[in-house]
Design an enzyme around this catalytic site. Structure first.
Site, PDB file in Angstrom:
ATOM      1  N   GLU A  46      -6.111 -25.636  -6.217  1.00 53.44           N
ATOM      2  CA  GLU A  46      -7.315 -25.527  -5.385  1.00 53.44           C
ATOM      3  C   GLU A  46      -7.070 -24.636  -4.171  1.00 53.44           C
ATOM      4  O   GLU A  46      -7.885 -23.770  -3.847  1.00 53.44           O
ATOM      5  CB  GLU A  46      -7.785 -26.916  -4.931  1.00 53.44           C
ATOM      6  CG  GLU A  46      -8.339 -27.785  -6.034  1.00 53.44           C
ATOM      7  CD  GLU A  46      -9.648 -27.278  -6.612  1.00 53.44           C
ATOM      8  OE1 GLU A  46     -10.377 -26.522  -5.934  1.00 53.44           O
ATOM      9  OE2 GLU A  46      -9.964 -27.655  -7.757  1.00 53.44           O
ATOM     10  N   ASN A  50      -8.700 -20.967  -3.627  1.00 54.76           N
ATOM     11  CA  ASN A  50      -9.513 -20.725  -2.426  1.00 54.76           C
ATOM     12  C   ASN A  50      -9.032 -19.469  -1.699  1.00 54.76           C
ATOM     13  O   ASN A  50      -9.848 -18.670  -1.233  1.00 54.76           O
ATOM     14  CB  ASN A  50      -9.453 -21.916  -1.468  1.00 54.76           C
ATOM     15  CG  ASN A  50     -10.395 -23.029  -1.847  1.00 54.76           C
ATOM     16  OD1 ASN A  50     -11.217 -22.900  -2.746  1.00 54.76           O
ATOM     17  ND2 ASN A  50     -10.274 -24.154  -1.160  1.00 54.76           N
ATOM     18  N   ARG A 105     -19.116 -22.043  -8.141  1.00 55.33           N
ATOM     19  CA  ARG A 105     -18.087 -22.845  -7.488  1.00 55.33           C
ATOM     20  C   ARG A 105     -18.696 -24.201  -7.173  1.00 55.33           C
ATOM     21  O   ARG A 105     -19.835 -24.290  -6.700  1.00 55.33           O
ATOM     22  CB  ARG A 105     -17.600 -22.165  -6.201  1.00 55.33           C
ATOM     23  CG  ARG A 105     -17.072 -20.756  -6.378  1.00 55.33           C
ATOM     24  CD  ARG A 105     -15.904 -20.646  -7.298  1.00 55.33           C
ATOM     25  NE  ARG A 105     -14.760 -21.366  -6.758  1.00 55.33           N
ATOM     26  CZ  ARG A 105     -13.628 -21.541  -7.387  1.00 55.33           C
ATOM     27  NH1 ARG A 105     -13.469 -21.077  -8.605  1.00 55.33           N
ATOM     28  NH2 ARG A 105     -12.640 -22.188  -6.830  1.00 55.33           N
TER      29      ARG A 105
END
Length: 146
Positions: A46, A50, A105
């Site tokens: 994650e 990002n 997303r």
């Protein structure tokens, strides 16, 4: 500090797996459970995605740095980019918030990272980048069996 590692790579999506494998290999010396490995892999995924998608807007020339350190049975991992930064960290940490809805997303990245870590810190400066640090206490399998 018992051990540490640093990994630096280009902000390319294929390097997300490299970061996951490096961190879980580093953790292996703590004898973690499959669940703990899976949770840490997810947090790293994650944070790295990002950095790539939001921090560098998929510019493959950006640099992502992963730093991990072990203190006893605790691991601390920092994922750093020097991308665009996060304008409002509190808002970004809200479930379902995303700045890239056109990329489908889900906006659950920080929520997932928080749920799988013992501690999560997000620091960011517009135009300078973002630093995500998490810690996790590892309960060695040997301890669980006795």
């Amino acid at each position: 500090m018992d051990n540490e590692m640093t990994l630096t790579f280009l902000a390319r999506s294929e390097n997300e797996g490299l970061a996951r494998i490096a961190v879980t290999s580093f953790m292996a010396q703590l004898d973690p459970t499959i669940e703990e490995l899976s949770e840490c892999k997810t947090i790293v995924s994650e944070a790295v995605s990002n950095a790539i998608i939001h921090g560098y807007a998929n510019n493959p020339n950006g640099i992502v740095t992963v730093y991990a350190v072990r203190y006893g049975a605790e691991i601390s991992v920092t994922i750093k980019d020097e991308g665009c930064g996060i304008e409002n960290i509190e808002e970004a940490r809200e479930p379902l918030f995303t700045t890239k809805p056109e990329l489908e997303r889900s906006g659950m990245g920080f929520t997932i990272m928080e749920s799988f870590s013992d501690f999560l810190q997000v620091e960011s400066v517009i135009g300078q980048g973002t630093i995500v640090t998490f810690t996790k206490q590892i309960m060695p399998i040997q301890t669980l069996v006795t």
